[in-house]
Scaffold this motif. Structure first.
Motif, PDB file in Angstrom:
ATOM      1  N   MET A  27       0.850  -1.181   0.000  1.00  0.00           N
ATOM      2  CA  MET A  27       0.000   0.000   0.000  1.00  0.00           C
ATOM      3  C   MET A  27       0.892   1.240   0.000  1.00  0.00           C
ATOM      4  N   SER A  28       0.306   2.391  -0.301  1.00  0.00           N
ATOM      5  CA  SER A  28       1.090   3.618  -0.234  1.00  0.00           C
ATOM      6  C   SER A  28       1.426   3.932   1.224  1.00  0.00           C
ATOM      7  N   ALA A  29       2.421   4.792   1.424  1.00  0.00           N
ATOM      8  CA  ALA A  29       2.826   5.145   2.785  1.00  0.00           C
ATOM      9  C   ALA A  29       1.678   5.795   3.551  1.00  0.00           C
ATOM     10  N   PHE A  30       0.899   6.629   2.875  1.00  0.00           N
ATOM     11  CA  PHE A  30      -0.230   7.302   3.527  1.00  0.00           C
ATOM     12  C   PHE A  30      -1.301   6.280   3.910  1.00  0.00           C
ATOM     13  N   GLN A  31      -1.645   5.386   2.977  1.00  0.00           N
ATOM     14  CA  GLN A  31      -2.650   4.364   3.273  1.00  0.00           C
ATOM     15  C   GLN A  31      -2.214   3.491   4.449  1.00  0.00           C
ATOM     16  N   THR A  32      -0.957   3.084   4.431  1.00  0.00           N
ATOM     17  CA  THR A  32      -0.423   2.236   5.504  1.00  0.00           C
ATOM     18  C   THR A  32      -0.521   2.948   6.845  1.00  0.00           C
ATOM     19  N   ASP A  60       5.843  17.378  -9.984  1.00  0.00           N
ATOM     20  CA  ASP A  60       7.018  17.969  -9.343  1.00  0.00           C
ATOM     21  C   ASP A  60       6.603  18.914  -8.217  1.00  0.00           C
ATOM     22  N   ARG A  61       5.591  18.506  -7.470  1.00  0.00           N
ATOM     23  CA  ARG A  61       5.131  19.272  -6.323  1.00  0.00           C
ATOM     24  C   ARG A  61       4.430  18.320  -5.372  1.00  0.00           C
ATOM     25  N   GLU A  62       4.235  18.768  -4.135  1.00  0.00           N
ATOM     26  CA  GLU A  62       3.570  17.937  -3.142  1.00  0.00           C
ATOM     27  C   GLU A  62       2.058  17.964  -3.355  1.00  0.00           C
ATOM     28  N   ALA A  63       1.419  16.860  -3.042  1.00  0.00           N
ATOM     29  CA  ALA A  63      -0.039  16.808  -3.086  1.00  0.00           C
ATOM     30  C   ALA A  63      -0.620  17.644  -1.948  1.00  0.00           C
ATOM     31  N   VAL A  64      -1.813  18.181  -2.185  1.00  0.00           N
ATOM     32  CA  VAL A  64      -2.518  18.937  -1.152  1.00  0.00           C
ATOM     33  C   VAL A  64      -2.867  17.996  -0.012  1.00  0.00           C
ATOM     34  N   ARG A  65      -2.534  18.411   1.214  1.00  0.00           N
ATOM     35  CA  ARG A  65      -2.796  17.595   2.396  1.00  0.00           C
ATOM     36  C   ARG A  65      -3.746  18.349   3.329  1.00  0.00           C
ATOM     37  N   PRO A  66      -4.963  17.814   3.551  1.00  0.00           N
ATOM     38  CA  PRO A  66      -5.850  18.442   4.536  1.00  0.00           C
ATOM     39  C   PRO A  66      -5.160  18.546   5.892  1.00  0.00           C
ATOM     40  N   ALA A  67      -5.415  19.639   6.585  1.00  0.00           N
ATOM     41  CA  ALA A  67      -4.691  19.929   7.828  1.00  0.00           C
ATOM     42  C   ALA A  67      -4.811  18.815   8.858  1.00  0.00           C
ATOM     43  N   GLU A 116      -1.793  16.189   8.880  1.00  0.00           N
ATOM     44  CA  GLU A 116      -0.383  16.554   9.017  1.00  0.00           C
ATOM     45  C   GLU A 116       0.305  15.585   9.980  1.00  0.00           C
ATOM     46  N   GLY A 117       1.480  15.098   9.588  1.00  0.00           N
ATOM     47  CA  GLY A 117       2.274  14.239  10.466  1.00  0.00           C
ATOM     48  C   GLY A 117       1.781  12.816  10.594  1.00  0.00           C
ATOM     49  N   LEU A 118       0.850  12.395   9.731  1.00  0.00           N
ATOM     50  CA  LEU A 118       0.250  11.066   9.852  1.00  0.00           C
ATOM     51  C   LEU A 118       1.293   9.955   9.770  1.00  0.00           C
ATOM     52  N   GLU A 119       2.202  10.050   8.800  1.00  0.00           N
ATOM     53  CA  GLU A 119       3.164   8.972   8.579  1.00  0.00           C
ATOM     54  C   GLU A 119       4.148   8.815   9.723  1.00  0.00           C
ATOM     55  N   ALA A 120       4.281   9.836  10.569  1.00  0.00           N
ATOM     56  CA  ALA A 120       5.233   9.761  11.686  1.00  0.00           C
ATOM     57  C   ALA A 120       4.629   9.127  12.937  1.00  0.00           C
ATOM     58  N   LEU A 121       3.322   8.857  12.940  1.00  0.00           N
ATOM     59  CA  LEU A 121       2.681   8.281  14.122  1.00  0.00           C
ATOM     60  C   LEU A 121       3.130   6.831  14.335  1.00  0.00           C
TER      61      LEU A 121
END
Length: 496
Positions: free
Chosen positions: A187-192, A458-465, A468-473
Motif C-alpha cells: 500500500m502507499s505510505a499514507f494508506q499504511t 514535481d510538487r507535493e499533493a494537497v494535504r488536509p490539515a 499533518e504528520g500522519l506517517e510519523a505516528l
C-alpha cells in the motif's frame, strides 16, 4: 424485499435486509441480491432530484431496507451523511457549503462536445470513496447489534482504502471488533499509516505476506467455514456485503441529478425521455461499478458504465473479449494505483448473475470453472452479446498514461487528481459522446498517493490539515502468512 443467493441456496426462503446485513456471503458461497430490483418512476426522480444527500440516501435505501422502521432508517441516514463528517474538501477544508453537499460535482471542462466532471467522493474521514458506504455500515452494524444484543467480529481484506475506511467507521463502536487483512508492503505510505496508526482496542491490523487476492481468499475461506463463522460471529465489510453496495447506489443518483442540473425533466416527462448520463468508474473488485449497474437496473437513466482498470486488467479483458481469466500472485502487478491491484473481482458475480438471466445453475458452473480452470469464456455465447444491453464498456490504463493524465488535468483545469481517478479520466475520454455528460467517480484524494503526484507534477499533493504528520505516528500491526488457519487462530486468540 426478499434477498436471494446468486448460487441458488435457500430458494424459497425469505431473507430480509437485516438478515443478511451481518453475514456477508450466503451459505453456498454466493452473493446476496434482491429477488427483484426496485423500480423508480419519473415522479420519484422529480421528487428526489433536489433533496439533501441524507434525505436522498433515505429514499433510495428504504426501497432495499423495508424491514427497518422508516423513522430509524431516516435517523441513521442523517447521522451518517453530515457536513462535519465530510468536511475534508480537497484544498478547501473549511468550506461549509461544499461539506454540506457531501459529494460535490466538480466540472473539469467541455471536451468532445460534452461535459467532463468529477463526482467528489473523497471528502470523508479517510479521504476515499469507501467512506461513503463504510460510515453508513458502521452505524447500521451498531444499530442492529444494539437491537439484538449480539456482537460482531468483522474480517475484511483491503488493497488500500477499504481497510482504513472500515476501521475509522467501526472504531469505538459497541459490540464490534475489526480484523483487517492487507498485503504487506504493497500500500502507499499514507494508506499504511492511516490503518496501522490506529490504536483503538477493537482494531487489529494483519499484514499478509502476499497480494490483495491472497487476503481476499482468506476472508472467503473463513466465511465458508460455517462452524467457525457462527462460533466467532464473523461478518464482513468488503463489497461482498450487500449493504456496502446499496449504500454506493445512492451517489449514482446524486451524481446523475447534479449532472443534469438546469436541464428540464419533471414528473410529467416519460422516464425514457429524461437526459442520459454516463459514469466512468475506476474498478478493481467491481463493487463500485456494480452499484452503478444496480442503479441502472432500477431505472436511473445511465447511458454507459465505463469500467476503467489499471495494468491488472481482468475486467477490461472480459468486457472486450468475453473471457474472464483470473490471475495468480505472480501475474498481479504492483502498480501506482494500488487499490485496483486486484485480479479476482468478487462483485463481478453479481453482474454475471444478471447477465445469465439470473440462472443460478449456470452461474455455479461458470464459477466452478473459475476455481478449477482459472476462468471462463463467454465469447462465443449469446450471453456476451448482451453485455452491451447493460451499458458496459471498458478500458485500461498504465503508469505512463495515468501520470500523463494527472499532469494534463492539472495543467488544463488546475485540478489535482489521484492515480485511480486518473485511470478513470483517461479511459472516460475514450467514450465521450456529444450531449451526454460524463461523470468520473473520484476514488481518493491525491495525498494518499503522494509519490506519484510528485513524479507527475514535481510538487507535493494537497494535504488536509487534519492529516499533518500522519506517517510519523506509531504503527501497530502484525505480519502473518497467507494462511486462513493462521488468521482463524489469531481471531480466536483475540476474541473474548
Amino acid at each position: 424485499m426478499n434477498y436471494i443467493s446468486t448460487r441458488g441456496a435457500g430458494a424459497g426462503e425469505r431473507h430480509t435486509f437485516s438478515d443478511i446485513l451481518l453475514g456477508g456471503l450466503a451459505k453456498d458461497g454466493g452473493l446476496y441480491l434482491p429477488a427483484d430490483y426496485p423500480q423508480v418512476s419519473a415522479a420519484e426522480l422529480a421528487r428526489w432530484r433536489d433533496l439533501p444527500y441524507a434525505d436522498l440516501a433515505f429514499e433510495v435505501l428504504r426501497t432495499f431496507c423495508d424491514d427497518i422502521p422508516e423513522s430509524d432508517l431516516r435517523e441513521l441516514a442523517r447521522k451518517t451523511y453530515r457536513a462535519d463528517v465530510y468536511a475534508h474538501a480537497r484544498g478547501d477544508a473549511t468550506s461549509s457549503e461544499r461539506a454540506a453537499d457531501i459529494t460535490p460535482l466538480h466540472k473539469l471542462g467541455d471536451e468532445n462536445g460534452t461535459t467532463l466532471s468529477l463526482l467528489e467522493l473523497s471528502n470523508g474521514p479517510t479521504l476515499a470513496f469507501k467512506d461513503m458506504a463504510m460510515q453508513l455500515l458502521g452505524n447500521l452494524f451498531e444499530y442492529t447489534l444494539a437491537k439484538t444484543g449480539q456482537h460482531l467480529n468483522i474480517l475484511g481484506a483491503t488493497s488500500g482504502d477499504t481497510g482504513s475506511a472500515a476501521e475509522y467507521a467501526m472504531r469505538g463502536k459497541q459490540g464490534v471488533r475489526v480484523f483487517m487483512l492487507s498485503p504487506n508492503k504493497k500500500m502507499s505510505a499514507f494508506q499504511t499509516a492511516q490503518m496501522y496508526s490506529l490504536q483503538d482496542a477493537n482494531i487489529f491490523n494483519l499484514a499478509v505476506e502476499g497480494v490483495f487476492d491472497d487476503a481476499q481468499d482468506i476472508v472467503k475461506a473463513v466465511s465458508n467455514d460455517h462452524a467457525f463463522k457462527a462460533r466467532y460471529a464473523i461478518g464482513t465489510v468488503n463489497s461482498i456485503n450487500w449493504a456496502r453496495v446499496v449504500a454506493q447506489v445512492v451517489y449514482y443518483f446524486r451524481g446523475y441529478f447534479a449532472a443534469i442540473r438546469g436541464l428540464k425533466a419533471d414528473a410529467s416527462t416519460p422516464l425514457a425521455d429524461w437526459p442520459k448520463v454516463s459514469f466512468a468508474v475506476p474498478s478493481g473488485n467491481f463493487g463500485n461499478v456494480c452499484a452503478g449497474h444496480i442503479a441502472r437496473m432500477m431505472g436511473l437513466p445511465i447511458h454507459r458504465l465505463v469500467v476503467a482498470t489499471n495494468e491488472n486488467d481482468v475486467l477490461d479483458e472480459f468486457f472486450r473479449t468475453g473471457i474472464y481469466r483470473v490471475r495468480g500472485a505472480a501475474e498481479t502487478f504492483h502498480t501506482t494505483s494500488p487499490s485496483m491491484d486486484i485480479s479476482k473481482a468478487s462483485n463481478f458475480e453479481r453482474f454475471v448473475y444478471d447477465l445469465l438471466g439470473r440462472d443460478p445453475a449456470r452461474l455455479r458452473a461458470l464459477f466452478h470453472d473459475v476455481e478449477t480452470k482459472g476462468g471462463f469464456d463467454l465469447a462465443a455465447s449469446g450471453d456476451f452479446a448482451r453485455v452491451a444491453q447493460f451499458g458496459f464498456v471498458s478500458g485500461r490504463s498504465t503508469h505512463d498514461t495515468r501520470v500523463a493524465t494527472i499532469r494534463d488535468v492539472w495543467q488544463r483545469y488546475q485540478t489535482m487528481i489521484d492515480t485511480h481517478t486518473a485511470d478513470g479520466v483517461g479511459v472516460a475520454r475514450q467514450y465521450l459522446e456529444p450531449g451526454i455528460p460524463m461523470v468520473v467517480l473520484e476514488t481518493a484524494q491525491p495525498i494518499k498517493f503522494g509519490e506519484t503526484i510528485r513524479e507527475a507534477l514535481d510538487r507535493e499533493a494537497v494535504r488536509p490539515a487534519a492529516f499533518e504528520g500522519l506517517e510519523a505516528l506509531p504503527q501497530r500491526f502484525e505480519v502473518v502468512p497467507a494462511d486462513a488457519q493462521r488468521v482463524k487462530d489469531y481471531i480466536a486468540a483475540h476474541t473474548a
